[in-house]
Design an enzyme around this catalytic site. Structure first.
Site, PDB file in Angstrom:
ATOM      1  CG  HIS A 471      -1.708  -1.240   1.419  1.00 41.09           C
ATOM      2  ND1 HIS A 471      -1.917  -1.832   2.654  1.00 41.09           N
ATOM      3  CD2 HIS A 471      -2.353  -2.013   0.512  1.00 41.09           C
ATOM      4  CE1 HIS A 471      -2.661  -2.914   2.503  1.00 41.09           C
ATOM      5  NE2 HIS A 471      -2.943  -3.045   1.207  1.00 41.09           N
ATOM      6  CB  THR A 472       4.076   2.023  -1.699  1.00 44.28           C
ATOM      7  OG1 THR A 472       4.451   0.658  -1.532  1.00 44.28           O
ATOM      8  CG2 THR A 472       5.256   2.926  -1.406  1.00 44.28           C
TER       9      THR A 472
END
Length: 533
Positions: A471-472
Protein backbone atom coordinates in the site's frame (compact mmCIF):
# COMPACT_ATOMS: atom_id res chain seq x y z
CA UNK A 1 6.67 12.25 -37.34
CA UNK A 2 5.67 11.34 -33.78
CA UNK A 3 2.03 10.51 -32.94
CA UNK A 4 0.29 13.39 -31.18
CA UNK A 5 -2.48 13.14 -28.57
CA UNK A 6 -4.16 15.62 -26.28
CA UNK A 7 -3.33 13.55 -23.20
CA UNK A 8 -0.70 10.87 -22.70
CA UNK A 9 -1.29 8.67 -19.64
CA UNK A 10 1.56 6.56 -18.28
CA UNK A 11 0.35 3.46 -16.47
CA UNK A 12 -2.89 1.47 -16.89
CA UNK A 13 -3.44 0.87 -13.18
CA UNK A 14 -6.16 2.02 -10.80
CA UNK A 15 -6.01 5.73 -11.65
CA UNK A 16 -4.80 5.39 -15.25
CA UNK A 17 -7.77 3.24 -16.30
CA UNK A 18 -10.23 5.68 -14.75
CA UNK A 19 -8.58 8.65 -16.46
CA UNK A 20 -8.48 6.88 -19.83
CA UNK A 21 -12.20 6.27 -19.52
CA UNK A 22 -13.23 9.69 -18.27
CA UNK A 23 -11.04 11.79 -20.54
CA UNK A 24 -11.98 9.84 -23.66
CA UNK A 25 -15.68 10.44 -23.01
CA UNK A 26 -15.19 13.64 -24.99
CA UNK A 27 -14.92 12.52 -28.63
CA UNK A 28 -12.97 15.70 -29.45
CA UNK A 29 -10.16 14.71 -27.07
CA UNK A 30 -7.52 12.15 -28.07
CA UNK A 31 -5.98 10.00 -25.34
CA UNK A 32 -3.00 7.63 -25.37
CA UNK A 33 -2.54 5.15 -22.52
CA UNK A 34 0.90 3.53 -22.20
CA UNK A 35 1.30 0.32 -20.17
CA UNK A 36 4.47 -1.70 -19.60
CA UNK A 37 2.60 -4.97 -19.22
CA UNK A 38 0.24 -6.78 -21.54
CA UNK A 39 -3.31 -8.04 -21.55
CA UNK A 40 -5.18 -8.87 -18.36
CA UNK A 41 -7.08 -11.70 -20.02
CA UNK A 42 -5.63 -14.65 -18.13
CA UNK A 43 -7.69 -17.23 -16.19
CA UNK A 44 -5.67 -16.63 -13.01
CA UNK A 45 -6.62 -12.94 -13.20
CA UNK A 46 -10.31 -13.53 -13.79
CA UNK A 47 -10.64 -16.25 -11.13
CA UNK A 48 -10.29 -14.46 -7.78
CA UNK A 49 -8.34 -17.18 -5.98
CA UNK A 50 -5.98 -17.33 -8.93
CA UNK A 51 -4.22 -14.47 -7.14
CA UNK A 52 -2.04 -17.04 -5.34
CA UNK A 53 -0.64 -18.12 -8.73
CA UNK A 54 -0.54 -14.79 -10.55
CA UNK A 55 1.39 -13.12 -7.72
CA UNK A 56 4.30 -15.50 -8.37
CA UNK A 57 4.50 -14.95 -12.14
CA UNK A 58 7.17 -12.43 -13.28
CA UNK A 59 5.42 -11.95 -16.60
CA UNK A 60 2.50 -10.36 -14.77
CA UNK A 61 4.05 -8.70 -11.72
CA UNK A 62 7.07 -6.65 -10.69
CA UNK A 63 9.01 -7.90 -7.68
CA UNK A 64 10.50 -4.68 -6.32
CA UNK A 65 13.05 -5.42 -3.60
CA UNK A 66 13.66 -3.23 -0.59
CA UNK A 67 17.06 -2.69 0.98
CA UNK A 68 17.74 -5.11 3.87
CA UNK A 69 17.07 -3.54 7.26
CA UNK A 70 16.58 -4.65 10.88
CA UNK A 71 12.78 -4.62 10.65
CA UNK A 72 13.00 -7.23 7.88
CA UNK A 73 15.60 -9.33 9.74
CA UNK A 74 18.21 -7.92 7.31
CA UNK A 75 16.48 -9.57 4.36
CA UNK A 76 14.96 -7.93 1.30
CA UNK A 77 11.23 -7.36 1.43
CA UNK A 78 9.17 -7.66 -1.77
CA UNK A 79 6.82 -4.95 -2.95
CA UNK A 80 4.79 -6.69 -5.65
CA UNK A 81 3.03 -4.63 -8.32
CA UNK A 82 0.84 -5.57 -11.26
CA UNK A 83 2.29 -5.51 -14.79
CA UNK A 84 -0.71 -5.66 -17.11
CA UNK A 85 -3.85 -3.72 -17.97
CA UNK A 86 -5.45 -2.88 -14.66
CA UNK A 87 -2.09 -2.74 -12.92
CA UNK A 88 -2.22 -3.92 -9.34
CA UNK A 89 -6.03 -4.03 -9.41
CA UNK A 90 -5.57 -7.08 -11.68
CA UNK A 91 -3.34 -8.95 -9.21
CA UNK A 92 -4.33 -7.74 -5.73
CA UNK A 93 -6.39 -9.46 -3.04
CA UNK A 94 -9.56 -7.63 -4.16
CA UNK A 95 -10.44 -6.30 -0.71
CA UNK A 96 -12.38 -3.02 -0.94
CA UNK A 97 -11.51 -0.76 2.00
CA UNK A 98 -12.28 2.91 1.42
CA UNK A 99 -10.77 4.80 4.34
CA UNK A 100 -12.53 6.80 7.03
CA UNK A 101 -13.88 10.36 6.73
CA UNK A 102 -11.22 11.53 9.18
CA UNK A 103 -8.47 10.33 6.82
CA UNK A 104 -9.69 12.52 4.02
CA UNK A 105 -10.24 15.51 6.27
CA UNK A 106 -6.59 15.11 7.31
CA UNK A 107 -5.65 14.92 3.61
CA UNK A 108 -7.62 18.12 2.94
CA UNK A 109 -5.68 19.89 5.70
CA UNK A 110 -2.43 19.07 3.89
CA UNK A 111 -3.45 19.12 0.25
CA UNK A 112 -6.44 21.44 -0.14
CA UNK A 113 -10.11 21.45 0.71
CA UNK A 114 -11.11 19.67 -2.52
CA UNK A 115 -9.60 16.46 -1.10
CA UNK A 116 -11.91 16.18 1.92
CA UNK A 117 -14.40 13.43 2.69
CA UNK A 118 -17.29 15.08 0.83
CA UNK A 119 -15.33 14.81 -2.44
CA UNK A 120 -14.30 11.19 -1.91
CA UNK A 121 -17.82 10.26 -0.76
CA UNK A 122 -19.22 11.73 -3.98
CA UNK A 123 -16.63 9.80 -6.01
CA UNK A 124 -17.45 6.51 -4.28
CA UNK A 125 -21.15 7.09 -4.88
CA UNK A 126 -20.44 7.49 -8.60
CA UNK A 127 -17.92 4.62 -8.88
CA UNK A 128 -19.53 1.78 -6.95
CA UNK A 129 -22.15 -0.67 -8.06
CA UNK A 130 -22.41 -2.08 -4.55
CA UNK A 131 -24.30 -5.21 -3.60
CA UNK A 132 -25.80 -3.39 -0.60
CA UNK A 133 -27.11 -0.54 -2.74
CA UNK A 134 -26.68 3.19 -2.42
CA UNK A 135 -26.05 4.95 0.89
CA UNK A 136 -24.10 8.04 1.97
CA UNK A 137 -20.56 7.53 0.65
CA UNK A 138 -21.58 4.33 -1.19
CA UNK A 139 -22.83 3.86 -4.74
CA UNK A 140 -25.39 1.40 -6.05
CA UNK A 141 -25.28 1.89 -9.80
CA UNK A 142 -21.66 2.69 -10.66
CA UNK A 143 -19.40 0.80 -13.08
CA UNK A 144 -17.27 -0.99 -10.46
CA UNK A 145 -19.23 -3.86 -8.95
CA UNK A 146 -18.64 -4.62 -5.26
CA UNK A 147 -19.90 -7.64 -3.34
CA UNK A 148 -19.69 -8.80 0.28
CA UNK A 149 -17.94 -12.05 1.15
CA UNK A 150 -20.68 -14.70 1.39
CA UNK A 151 -18.79 -17.02 3.73
CA UNK A 152 -20.90 -17.83 6.81
CA UNK A 153 -19.88 -20.72 9.04
CA UNK A 154 -19.18 -21.54 12.66
CA UNK A 155 -15.79 -19.81 12.51
CA UNK A 156 -16.99 -16.52 11.01
CA UNK A 157 -19.92 -16.38 13.41
CA UNK A 158 -17.60 -17.00 16.35
CA UNK A 159 -15.25 -14.27 15.12
CA UNK A 160 -18.13 -11.78 15.04
CA UNK A 161 -19.37 -12.83 18.46
CA UNK A 162 -15.89 -12.50 19.97
CA UNK A 163 -15.59 -9.08 18.35
CA UNK A 164 -18.81 -7.96 20.03
CA UNK A 165 -17.31 -8.82 23.40
CA UNK A 166 -14.34 -6.61 22.51
CA UNK A 167 -16.68 -3.72 21.76
CA UNK A 168 -16.30 -4.07 17.99
CA UNK A 169 -19.78 -3.54 16.57
CA UNK A 170 -20.84 -5.89 13.78
CA UNK A 171 -21.21 -3.94 10.54
CA UNK A 172 -23.11 -4.97 7.48
CA UNK A 173 -20.72 -2.68 5.61
CA UNK A 174 -17.32 -2.30 7.27
CA UNK A 175 -16.81 0.85 5.18
CA UNK A 176 -19.54 2.77 6.97
CA UNK A 177 -18.38 6.42 7.26
CA UNK A 178 -17.92 6.55 11.02
CA UNK A 179 -15.06 6.16 13.49
CA UNK A 180 -14.06 2.93 11.78
CA UNK A 181 -14.39 0.59 14.76
CA UNK A 182 -16.18 -2.65 13.96
CA UNK A 183 -16.05 -6.15 12.51
CA UNK A 184 -17.76 -7.70 9.53
CA UNK A 185 -17.51 -9.52 6.23
CA UNK A 186 -15.07 -8.15 3.69
CA UNK A 187 -16.29 -6.04 0.75
CA UNK A 188 -14.62 -7.23 -2.44
CA UNK A 189 -14.06 -6.06 -6.00
CA UNK A 190 -15.63 -9.31 -7.19
CA UNK A 191 -18.92 -9.78 -9.01
CA UNK A 192 -20.53 -13.09 -9.96
CA UNK A 193 -17.27 -14.86 -9.25
CA UNK A 194 -15.08 -12.61 -11.41
CA UNK A 195 -12.44 -10.05 -10.46
CA UNK A 196 -13.59 -6.48 -11.07
CA UNK A 197 -10.35 -4.64 -11.80
CA UNK A 198 -9.99 -1.07 -13.00
CA UNK A 199 -9.43 -2.52 -16.46
CA UNK A 200 -12.72 -4.43 -16.34
CA UNK A 201 -14.79 -1.57 -14.92
CA UNK A 202 -13.27 1.42 -16.70
CA UNK A 203 -10.74 0.63 -19.43
CA UNK A 204 -12.42 -2.16 -21.36
CA UNK A 205 -15.60 -0.15 -22.10
CA UNK A 206 -13.47 2.84 -23.16
CA UNK A 207 -11.27 0.80 -25.50
CA UNK A 208 -14.17 0.72 -27.96
CA UNK A 209 -13.76 4.45 -28.53
CA UNK A 210 -11.73 5.56 -31.58
CA UNK A 211 -10.17 8.47 -29.65
CA UNK A 212 -8.43 6.17 -27.13
CA UNK A 213 -5.16 4.46 -28.10
CA UNK A 214 -3.75 1.82 -25.74
CA UNK A 215 -0.09 0.81 -26.13
CA UNK A 216 0.98 -2.28 -24.18
CA UNK A 217 4.41 -3.82 -23.67
CA UNK A 218 5.89 -0.32 -23.47
CA UNK A 219 8.16 0.65 -20.57
CA UNK A 220 8.18 4.40 -20.06
CA UNK A 221 11.67 5.83 -19.72
CA UNK A 222 11.10 9.55 -19.35
CA UNK A 223 8.93 12.56 -19.94
CA UNK A 224 10.05 14.80 -22.81
CA UNK A 225 10.41 18.51 -22.06
CA UNK A 226 10.74 21.67 -24.07
CA UNK A 227 12.19 24.02 -21.51
CA UNK A 228 10.05 23.33 -18.47
CA UNK A 229 6.97 22.18 -20.33
CA UNK A 230 6.19 18.47 -20.70
CA UNK A 231 5.50 17.75 -24.35
CA UNK A 232 5.56 13.96 -24.60
CA UNK A 233 6.87 10.60 -23.43
CA UNK A 234 9.69 8.30 -24.52
CA UNK A 235 9.24 4.57 -24.01
CA UNK A 236 10.84 1.26 -24.94
CA UNK A 237 8.82 -1.26 -26.92
CA UNK A 238 10.09 -4.36 -28.70
CA UNK A 239 13.66 -3.26 -28.05
CA UNK A 240 13.26 0.12 -29.74
CA UNK A 241 12.79 3.61 -28.37
CA UNK A 242 9.59 5.38 -29.40
CA UNK A 243 8.05 8.73 -28.57
CA UNK A 244 4.59 10.24 -28.46
CA UNK A 245 3.64 13.89 -28.05
CA UNK A 246 1.06 15.42 -25.70
CA UNK A 247 -0.63 18.63 -26.82
CA UNK A 248 -2.18 19.30 -23.43
CA UNK A 249 -0.69 17.19 -20.63
CA UNK A 250 1.28 14.15 -19.61
CA UNK A 251 -0.36 12.27 -16.72
CA UNK A 252 1.92 9.92 -14.77
CA UNK A 253 -0.08 7.12 -13.15
CA UNK A 254 2.67 4.53 -12.80
CA UNK A 255 2.33 3.93 -9.05
CA UNK A 256 4.26 4.90 -5.95
CA UNK A 257 7.38 2.94 -6.95
CA UNK A 258 7.59 3.76 -10.65
CA UNK A 259 6.30 7.34 -10.74
CA UNK A 260 9.19 8.93 -8.78
CA UNK A 261 11.63 6.92 -10.90
CA UNK A 262 10.11 8.32 -14.10
CA UNK A 263 10.34 11.86 -12.73
CA UNK A 264 13.99 11.38 -11.79
CA UNK A 265 14.92 9.90 -15.18
CA UNK A 266 13.14 12.90 -16.72
CA UNK A 267 15.29 15.41 -14.83
CA UNK A 268 12.89 16.29 -12.00
CA UNK A 269 14.38 15.44 -8.62
CA UNK A 270 17.31 16.01 -6.30
CA UNK A 271 20.06 17.77 -8.29
CA UNK A 272 22.87 15.82 -6.60
CA UNK A 273 21.28 12.46 -7.44
CA UNK A 274 20.61 13.46 -11.04
CA UNK A 275 24.15 14.80 -11.49
CA UNK A 276 25.61 11.53 -10.19
CA UNK A 277 23.74 9.73 -13.00
CA UNK A 278 24.47 12.34 -15.68
CA UNK A 279 20.78 13.21 -16.03
CA UNK A 280 20.24 16.81 -17.22
CA UNK A 281 18.35 18.81 -14.62
CA UNK A 282 14.94 20.13 -15.67
CA UNK A 283 13.72 21.16 -12.23
CA UNK A 284 15.23 20.75 -8.76
CA UNK A 285 12.75 18.92 -6.55
CA UNK A 286 14.44 17.12 -3.62
CA UNK A 287 11.11 15.75 -2.34
CA UNK A 288 10.74 13.34 -5.27
CA UNK A 289 11.04 9.81 -3.88
CA UNK A 290 11.13 10.97 -0.27
CA UNK A 291 8.43 10.53 2.38
CA UNK A 292 7.49 7.01 1.33
CA UNK A 293 5.15 5.11 3.63
CA UNK A 294 4.26 1.41 3.60
CA UNK A 295 2.62 -1.13 5.87
CA UNK A 296 4.69 -3.94 7.36
CA UNK A 297 2.09 -6.49 8.38
CA UNK A 298 2.18 -8.69 11.46
CA UNK A 299 1.06 -12.27 10.92
CA UNK A 300 -0.97 -13.95 13.66
CA UNK A 301 -2.29 -17.48 13.24
CA UNK A 302 -4.23 -19.98 15.34
CA UNK A 303 -4.66 -23.74 15.11
CA UNK A 304 -8.29 -24.86 15.21
CA UNK A 305 -9.68 -27.81 17.16
CA UNK A 306 -12.54 -28.32 14.69
CA UNK A 307 -12.58 -28.66 10.86
CA UNK A 308 -14.00 -25.21 10.14
CA UNK A 309 -11.22 -23.68 8.01
CA UNK A 310 -10.59 -23.73 4.26
CA UNK A 311 -7.14 -25.33 4.44
CA UNK A 312 -8.12 -28.69 3.02
CA UNK A 313 -10.26 -27.15 0.28
CA UNK A 314 -7.14 -25.81 -1.41
CA UNK A 315 -5.19 -29.05 -1.81
CA UNK A 316 -5.55 -32.41 -3.54
CA UNK A 317 -8.93 -33.63 -4.76
CA UNK A 318 -10.90 -30.92 -2.92
CA UNK A 319 -8.90 -28.30 -4.83
CA UNK A 320 -9.71 -29.96 -8.14
CA UNK A 321 -13.38 -30.04 -7.12
CA UNK A 322 -13.24 -26.35 -6.14
CA UNK A 323 -11.74 -25.37 -9.51
CA UNK A 324 -14.34 -27.41 -11.40
CA UNK A 325 -17.11 -25.85 -9.33
CA UNK A 326 -15.75 -22.41 -10.11
CA UNK A 327 -15.76 -22.91 -13.86
CA UNK A 328 -19.22 -24.54 -13.79
CA UNK A 329 -20.98 -22.26 -11.30
CA UNK A 330 -18.65 -19.27 -10.70
CA UNK A 331 -18.84 -19.76 -6.94
CA UNK A 332 -17.21 -21.76 -4.15
CA UNK A 333 -13.74 -21.40 -2.58
CA UNK A 334 -12.05 -20.21 -5.81
CA UNK A 335 -14.43 -17.24 -6.15
CA UNK A 336 -13.43 -15.49 -2.92
CA UNK A 337 -11.08 -12.62 -2.11
CA UNK A 338 -7.81 -13.02 -0.24
CA UNK A 339 -9.49 -12.26 3.10
CA UNK A 340 -13.05 -13.05 4.13
CA UNK A 341 -13.44 -10.69 7.09
CA UNK A 342 -12.13 -7.41 8.49
CA UNK A 343 -11.97 -5.71 11.83
CA UNK A 344 -10.70 -2.28 12.81
CA UNK A 345 -10.20 -0.90 16.31
CA UNK A 346 -8.27 1.65 18.34
CA UNK A 347 -4.80 1.19 19.78
CA UNK A 348 -5.86 3.45 22.67
CA UNK A 349 -9.30 4.42 23.85
CA UNK A 350 -8.48 8.13 24.01
CA UNK A 351 -8.21 8.50 20.21
CA UNK A 352 -11.15 9.38 17.97
CA UNK A 353 -10.87 6.84 15.14
CA UNK A 354 -9.67 3.30 14.55
CA UNK A 355 -5.96 3.15 13.77
CA UNK A 356 -5.55 -0.65 13.47
CA UNK A 357 -6.82 -2.92 10.72
CA UNK A 358 -6.86 -6.70 10.83
CA UNK A 359 -7.86 -8.81 7.83
CA UNK A 360 -9.08 -12.30 8.69
CA UNK A 361 -8.56 -15.34 6.46
CA UNK A 362 -10.28 -18.69 6.93
CA UNK A 363 -7.03 -20.55 6.24
CA UNK A 364 -3.49 -20.65 7.64
CA UNK A 365 -0.03 -20.72 6.08
CA UNK A 366 2.78 -23.17 6.71
CA UNK A 367 5.42 -20.60 7.64
CA UNK A 368 8.13 -23.25 8.03
CA UNK A 369 8.36 -23.56 4.24
CA UNK A 370 9.71 -20.93 1.84
CA UNK A 371 6.93 -21.52 -0.67
CA UNK A 372 3.37 -20.29 -0.12
CA UNK A 373 1.65 -23.41 1.12
CA UNK A 374 -1.32 -23.90 3.41
CA UNK A 375 -1.07 -25.97 6.56
CA UNK A 376 -2.38 -29.51 6.53
CA UNK A 377 -4.13 -28.94 9.86
CA UNK A 378 -7.07 -26.58 10.24
CA UNK A 379 -6.28 -23.00 11.20
CA UNK A 380 -6.99 -19.37 10.46
CA UNK A 381 -4.74 -16.40 9.80
CA UNK A 382 -4.74 -12.66 10.26
CA UNK A 383 -2.81 -9.81 8.67
CA UNK A 384 -2.58 -6.88 11.10
CA UNK A 385 -1.07 -3.41 11.01
CA UNK A 386 -1.35 0.15 12.15
CA UNK A 387 -3.29 1.79 9.36
CA UNK A 388 -1.47 5.13 9.24
CA UNK A 389 2.23 4.54 10.01
CA UNK A 390 4.36 7.55 10.86
CA UNK A 391 7.68 6.05 9.70
CA UNK A 392 9.00 7.30 6.37
CA UNK A 393 11.34 5.82 3.79
CA UNK A 394 12.46 6.63 0.25
CA UNK A 395 12.56 5.40 -3.35
CA UNK A 396 15.30 6.57 -5.75
CA UNK A 397 16.76 5.39 -9.02
CA UNK A 398 20.33 4.08 -9.14
CA UNK A 399 20.63 4.01 -12.92
CA UNK A 400 19.32 5.75 -16.02
CA UNK A 401 18.15 2.35 -17.28
CA UNK A 402 14.35 2.02 -16.78
CA UNK A 403 14.83 -1.71 -16.48
CA UNK A 404 16.91 -1.33 -13.32
CA UNK A 405 15.10 -1.46 -10.00
CA UNK A 406 15.18 1.60 -7.75
CA UNK A 407 16.69 1.59 -4.27
CA UNK A 408 13.86 1.27 -1.76
CA UNK A 409 14.38 2.15 1.90
CA UNK A 410 11.24 0.99 3.71
CA UNK A 411 12.25 2.15 7.20
CA UNK A 412 9.47 0.15 8.84
CA UNK A 413 8.60 0.76 12.50
CA UNK A 414 11.19 3.50 12.87
CA UNK A 415 9.04 5.47 15.32
CA UNK A 416 7.89 4.71 18.85
CA UNK A 417 4.33 5.42 17.74
CA UNK A 418 4.34 2.70 15.07
CA UNK A 419 5.80 0.15 17.48
CA UNK A 420 3.28 1.01 20.21
CA UNK A 421 0.36 0.64 17.80
CA UNK A 422 1.35 -2.81 16.53
CA UNK A 423 2.07 -4.07 20.06
CA UNK A 424 -1.38 -2.90 21.15
CA UNK A 425 -2.79 -4.71 18.13
CA UNK A 426 -1.10 -8.00 19.03
CA UNK A 427 -2.32 -7.89 22.62
CA UNK A 428 -5.89 -7.00 21.67
CA UNK A 429 -6.00 -9.77 19.07
CA UNK A 430 -4.94 -12.25 21.72
CA UNK A 431 -7.69 -10.96 23.99
CA UNK A 432 -10.17 -11.34 21.12
CA UNK A 433 -9.08 -14.94 20.47
CA UNK A 434 -9.71 -15.71 24.16
CA UNK A 435 -13.39 -14.71 23.92
CA UNK A 436 -16.13 -17.28 23.60
CA UNK A 437 -17.39 -18.80 21.39
CA UNK A 438 -14.18 -18.32 19.37
CA UNK A 439 -11.96 -19.65 22.15
CA UNK A 440 -13.62 -23.06 22.09
CA UNK A 441 -12.73 -23.46 18.41
CA UNK A 442 -9.05 -22.65 18.99
CA UNK A 443 -6.50 -25.27 19.96
CA UNK A 444 -3.49 -22.94 20.18
CA UNK A 445 -1.83 -19.81 18.83
CA UNK A 446 0.85 -20.84 16.34
CA UNK A 447 2.16 -17.43 15.18
CA UNK A 448 3.84 -15.62 16.88
CA UNK A 449 3.09 -18.38 19.41
CA UNK A 450 2.95 -18.40 23.21
CA UNK A 451 6.72 -18.01 23.52
CA UNK A 452 6.47 -14.43 22.22
CA UNK A 453 5.28 -12.38 25.19
CA UNK A 454 7.52 -9.35 25.63
CA UNK A 455 7.49 -6.31 23.37
CA UNK A 456 10.86 -7.31 21.96
CA UNK A 457 9.68 -10.85 21.21
CA UNK A 458 6.55 -9.65 19.43
CA UNK A 459 8.51 -7.17 17.34
CA UNK A 460 10.99 -9.91 16.50
CA UNK A 461 8.11 -11.92 15.07
CA UNK A 462 7.29 -9.05 12.70
CA UNK A 463 10.95 -8.82 11.70
CA UNK A 464 11.11 -12.52 10.89
CA UNK A 465 7.62 -13.27 9.54
CA UNK A 466 6.08 -9.94 8.56
CA UNK A 467 5.11 -9.07 5.01
CA UNK A 468 4.70 -5.84 3.07
CA UNK A 469 1.15 -4.53 2.88
CA UNK A 470 1.64 -3.36 -0.74
CA UNK A 471 0.00 0.00 0.00
CA UNK A 472 2.90 2.34 -0.77
CA UNK A 473 2.22 6.09 -0.79
CA UNK A 474 4.04 9.39 -0.38
CA UNK A 475 6.84 9.25 -2.94
CA UNK A 476 5.38 12.18 -4.95
CA UNK A 477 3.61 13.90 -2.08
CA UNK A 478 0.73 16.28 -2.72
CA UNK A 479 0.45 19.44 -0.62
CA UNK A 480 -0.32 23.13 -0.38
CA UNK A 481 3.27 23.81 0.70
CA UNK A 482 5.90 24.71 -1.88
CA UNK A 483 8.12 21.78 -0.89
CA UNK A 484 5.55 19.19 -2.02
CA UNK A 485 6.09 17.40 -5.34
CA UNK A 486 2.60 18.11 -6.68
CA UNK A 487 0.19 20.90 -5.90
CA UNK A 488 -3.49 20.48 -4.89
CA UNK A 489 -4.40 20.07 -8.57
CA UNK A 490 -1.83 17.26 -8.89
CA UNK A 491 0.45 19.38 -11.11
CA UNK A 492 4.16 18.75 -10.67
CA UNK A 493 5.60 21.91 -9.13
CA UNK A 494 8.14 23.85 -11.16
CA UNK A 495 7.11 22.49 -14.58
CA UNK A 496 4.10 22.75 -16.88
CA UNK A 497 1.87 20.20 -18.56
CA UNK A 498 2.69 17.38 -16.13
CA UNK A 499 0.66 15.78 -13.35
CA UNK A 500 1.11 12.74 -11.12
CA UNK A 501 -2.11 10.87 -10.32
CA UNK A 502 -1.66 7.70 -8.27
CA UNK A 503 -0.99 6.49 -4.71
CA UNK A 504 2.35 8.30 -4.65
CA UNK A 505 0.59 11.65 -4.09
CA UNK A 506 -1.06 10.67 -0.78
CA UNK A 507 1.04 12.10 2.08
CA UNK A 508 -0.14 9.25 4.35
CA UNK A 509 -1.92 5.96 3.72
CA UNK A 510 -5.71 6.36 3.78
CA UNK A 511 -6.73 4.09 6.65
CA UNK A 512 -6.60 0.57 5.30
CA UNK A 513 -5.94 -0.47 1.70
CA UNK A 514 -5.25 1.79 -1.27
CA UNK A 515 -7.19 0.30 -4.20
CA UNK A 516 -10.44 2.15 -3.51
CA UNK A 517 -8.90 5.56 -2.62
CA UNK A 518 -6.69 5.54 -5.75
CA UNK A 519 -9.62 4.74 -8.03
CA UNK A 520 -11.54 7.59 -6.37
CA UNK A 521 -8.46 9.82 -6.79
CA UNK A 522 -8.46 9.11 -10.52
CA UNK A 523 -12.16 9.95 -10.72
CA UNK A 524 -11.71 13.27 -8.92
CA UNK A 525 -8.57 14.09 -10.93
CA UNK A 526 -10.53 13.74 -14.16
CA UNK A 527 -12.90 16.40 -12.89
CA UNK A 528 -9.99 18.72 -12.11
CA UNK A 529 -8.54 18.20 -15.58
CA UNK A 530 -11.91 18.72 -17.30
CA UNK A 531 -12.62 21.82 -15.24
CA UNK A 532 -9.23 23.51 -15.23
CA UNK A 533 -7.24 21.87 -18.01
Amino acid sequence: MRPVYDYVIVGAGAAGCVLANRLSEDPKVSVCLIEAGGSDRHPYVTMPRGVAKIMRMPSFVYFFKTNPEPRTAMRQDYWVRGKMLGGSTSVNGMVWVKGQPADFEALAAQAGTQWGWSSFARAYEAIEGHELGAAPGRGGKGPLRISISPERNALTKAMNAAGAKMGWRFKEDVNEPDDGVGIGYMPRSIWKGRRQSAAVAFLRPAMKRPNLTVITGATTDRVLFEGKRAVGVEFLKDGARQQVDAKQEVLICAGAVASPAILERSGVGDPALLASLDIPLVHAQPAVGEGTSEHRCMRMQWRLSKPVSFNLKYRGLPLIASVLRYYLLRDGPMSGSSMEMRTAFKSRQDIETADIQVQLGLYSWDLTKPSSELERQHGFSTIAYGMVPSSRGSIHITSRDPGEQPAIVANYYATDYDREVILSCARQMREWAAQQPLAELIASETTPGPAAQTDAELLESIDQLGVAGLHTVGSCRMGTDETSVVDPDLRVRGVEGLRVIDASVFPVIPAGNTQAPVIALGWLASEIIHGRG
